[in-house]
Write a protein that holds these residues in place. Structure first.
Motif: not given
Length: 682
Positions: A404-430
């Motif tokens: 959730v926190a990473y998702f919020a930071f990414f939107i603040i930085h990029e202004g959208s979720i189009e270029a979201m680095h979904w692989e980072t979520f996999g890192m959080f799960i690991l």
């Protein structure tokens, strides 16, 4: 010299902490990357918040990664492919063709068609070997440029599409035969050419790669330069386009190898100051709020070791590839410290460690925010770590907070979720899965550092353990007494927020010393014979008092943790064996008080103080005759007040309010134990 030696010996604990502090500081600094840090923080697409920035020195503008990748791709696409030509193959094929044609002409070819067939075959050979015949088919684009080498000298240039391979042979034969109206000889030509044709080109892979690397080496990673004192960006100006790339170039220049070499010692000195400050704050915190931990060198070493471990893991990942930074399970640190100490110490250490790591990780504010929030969630959610379900649930919550926190930071930085680095979520799960490793890690720490966690306490609380089974067999009355004390102590600990699991285990083992002389204790005298009748009061008192020393010896023999042995050592404090003291006083006026007093020490924690109260109340409650509610209240008040008057709780961090709460619990529990039921008719 002797005085200095004595002084060092007396202060060896403090000297060890100083040595540990210095060693940890230099180890952490040694692990840190030795690079300068750009003092400004900026984000693409956001206004420049600092003052006008002028170039502090001359530096080149670095191309961004997409530009470099594009240039590399162009070089790869336009690079020449090199093939070695065997010039002896073509003449050999012509000779073979003519000889083979003579062999079959008598039987298969009319003399009138011989010249036409011969000419067509020679034309096919010319077409096959005009540019060259490949030894195998390669996966190159048709438009790739090719250089044909003969004896390492360039012979001619062409494109890959002009080179012939085995798959093209049938097509070339069919086209030539159609043009010369010789289709009826298709089988003849096919059998001839498939037998005699051989390649004359081989791919020179090593030379091709060598030339490609040479071309790639010519790529410039910079475009233009900025002169010293040039205005780079003004306050309030949006950071984008060339401005962003110039700022990234300046930031990179600060962290470059040139910067390291020229300012290495200053950077090391600065890192040393910051790390030393952080570790000093930890030691001061321990000294002020966790004195028992501070005075135990093993525990201080354990805390520093865990900090070093987290720093080591993080720096290894940063040096390998910083994009994997979130795989490091930093939340193991507060989990471990909470398991062995308490939540406040775990949180304080976690925050200091994250601040240290913020010096070396990219996007340090984002990283520190995520890790501190995750640490808070860890402290708030993880309770009763010995329950497996609790750990899994807490790890799931920690992982969710990361996402959730990473998702919020990414939107603040990029202004959208189009270029979201979904692989980072996999890192959080690991990272969450790696956090589950805390269970075996706690077990390893218990063995290495001699500490005890709630997991071990749960195992020790099992009444089927070898030692407790022996107690129930040898001294059944003492065992039953210990169970009652454990129940009272656990309820009291829950009432004031103490460690209920620890005090329960301490209560179960506090009287194991009575196994040595079980019949000398009232609760084990089932036959009505009292062996004290044959002894003097002093001898009887010594046997009673010795059950503490005997208990410590038995506990050490069975490898019980020190935290449990503390309950054996302190459950009588420095109180007196009052019955035998008064008995001796009747016949002897010159009594040595130490002969009738327990050696101590007095309780030094809430848990050990609780056990002393519950043990005294439970043991003495057996003497109550016709108990009533008022009798029980007076009885509890008298026993605990006497302990307070004799300063048994002076070293325990327990308040009057908490003691009153414990009294209330004991009164209620005893009232339930002695509650008289109505007599049922027979």
């Amino acid at each position: 010299m002797k005085d200095l030696t004595n002084k060092l010996y007396r202060n060896h604990s403090l000297a060890y902490k100083i040595l540990l502090f210095v060693s940890a500081t230099f180890l952490i600094v040694y692990l840190f990357p030795k690079s300068g840090k750009f003092k400004y923080s900026f984000e693409k697409g956001k206004p420049w918040q600092s003052e006008n920035l002028y170039a502090p020195f001359n530096f080149a503008i670095k191309k961004n990664q997409s530009e470099i990748d594009s240039e590399k791709e162009a070089v790869n696409n336009n690079a020449f492919l090199y093939f070695n030509l065997d010039s002896e193959v073509k003449p050999r094929i012509v000779s073979k063709y003519l000889e083979a044609l003579k062999e079959v002409i008598v039987d298969s070819i009319p003399t009138s068609d011989f010249e036409t067939i011969t000419a067509t075959g020679m034309r096919i050979i010319e077409e096959l070997y005009e540019y060259g015949f490949l030894s195998e088919k390669y996966n190159f684009k048709d438009a790739r440029n090719v250089i044909i080498l003969e004896d390492r000298v360039e012979k001619f240039r062409t494109t890959y599409s002009n080179l012939v391979n085995q798959e093209n042979l049938t097509t070339i034969l069919n086209n030539a035969l159609r043009e010369d109206n010789l289709v009826k000889y298709k089988n003849l030509f096919a059998s001839l050419f498939f037998d005699i044709v051989e390649p004359n080109l081989t791919y020179n892979k090593s030379f091709t790669e060598s030339e490609l690397n040479a071309e790639l080496g010519k790529i410039s990673y910079t475009r233009g330069s900025i002169a010293k004192e040039t205005l780079i960006i003004s306050k309030g100006e949006v950071v984008e386009g060339d401005k962003f790339q110039i700022l990234k170039s300046l930031e990179s220049e600060y962290e470059s190898q040139v910067w390291n070499e020229s300012n290495y010692y200053w950077i090391v000195f600065a890192y040393t100051l910051l790390v030393a400050l952080a570790l000093l704050m930890l030691l001061l915190f321990l000294r002020k709020y966790r004195l028992s931990v501070f005075e135990d060198n093993t525990k201080v070493t354990f805390i520093f070791f865990n900090i070093l471990l987290m720093v080591l893991l993080t720096t290894l990942v940063v040096n390998y590839n910083s994009q994997y930074i979130y795989i490091v399970p930093i939340c193991i640190l507060p989990l471990v410290l909470k398991a062995f100490f308490d939540a406040r110490l775990g949180m304080f250490t976690h925050v200091l460690t994250v601040l240290l790591l913020g010096l070396i990780v990219p996007n340090n504010f984002e990283y520190m925010f995520l890790q501190i929030i995750a640490g808070i969630v860890t402290i708030l959610t993880v309770s009763e770590l010995y329950k497996r379900a609790n750990l899994f649930i807490s790890v799931g919550q920690i992982t969710l907070i990361y996402i959730v926190a990473y998702f919020a930071f990414f939107i603040i930085h990029e202004g959208s979720i189009e270029a979201m680095h979904w692989e980072t979520f996999g890192m959080f799960i690991l990272c969450g899965l790696a956090t589950l490793f805390v269970q075996p890690l706690i077990y390893a720490y218990e063995k290495l550092f001699g500490l005890v966690s709630d997991v071990s306490l749960l195992e020790l609380s099992d009444t089927n353990t070898k030692l407790l089974k022996e107690l129930s067999n040898v001294a059944p009355g003492t065992f039953h007494h210990s169970l009652n004390v454990a129940n009272l102590a656990e309820a009291s600990a829950n009432e004031i927020g103490a460690n209920a699991m620890l005090v329960r285990v301490g209560a179960l083992y506090h009287d194991i010393g009575k196994m040595k002389n079980p019949t000398y204790f009232t609760e084990n005298q089932s036959t009505g014979i009292n062996p004290h009748d044959e002894l003097s009061s002093t001898e009887s008192a010594k046997i009673i008092i010795d059950h503490v020393i005997n208990g410590i010896e038995i506990a050490r023999k069975h490898n019980l943790p020190d935290r449990v042995i503390d309950f054996i050592r302190t459950h009588h404090g420095t109180s007196m064996v009052y019955y035998f003291y008064m008995k001796e006083k009747e016949v002897n006026d010159t009594i040595v008080h130490s002969d009738f007093s327990y050696p101590g020490p007095t309780p030094f924690s809430k848990e050990t103080a609780i056990l002393m109260m519950c043990d005294s109340v439970e043991a003495a409650s057996k003497s109550l005759k016709n108990p009533t509610s008022s009798k029980i209240d007076t009885f509890v008040e008298n026993i605990i007040n006497k302990q307070m008057v004799t300063e048994q709780f002076l070293n325990a961090n327990i308040t009057f309010k908490e003691i009153q709460s414990i009294k209330k619990v004991l009164k209620h529990k005893l009232a339930n134990i002695y509650h008289l039921r109505i007599e049922y008719p027979e």
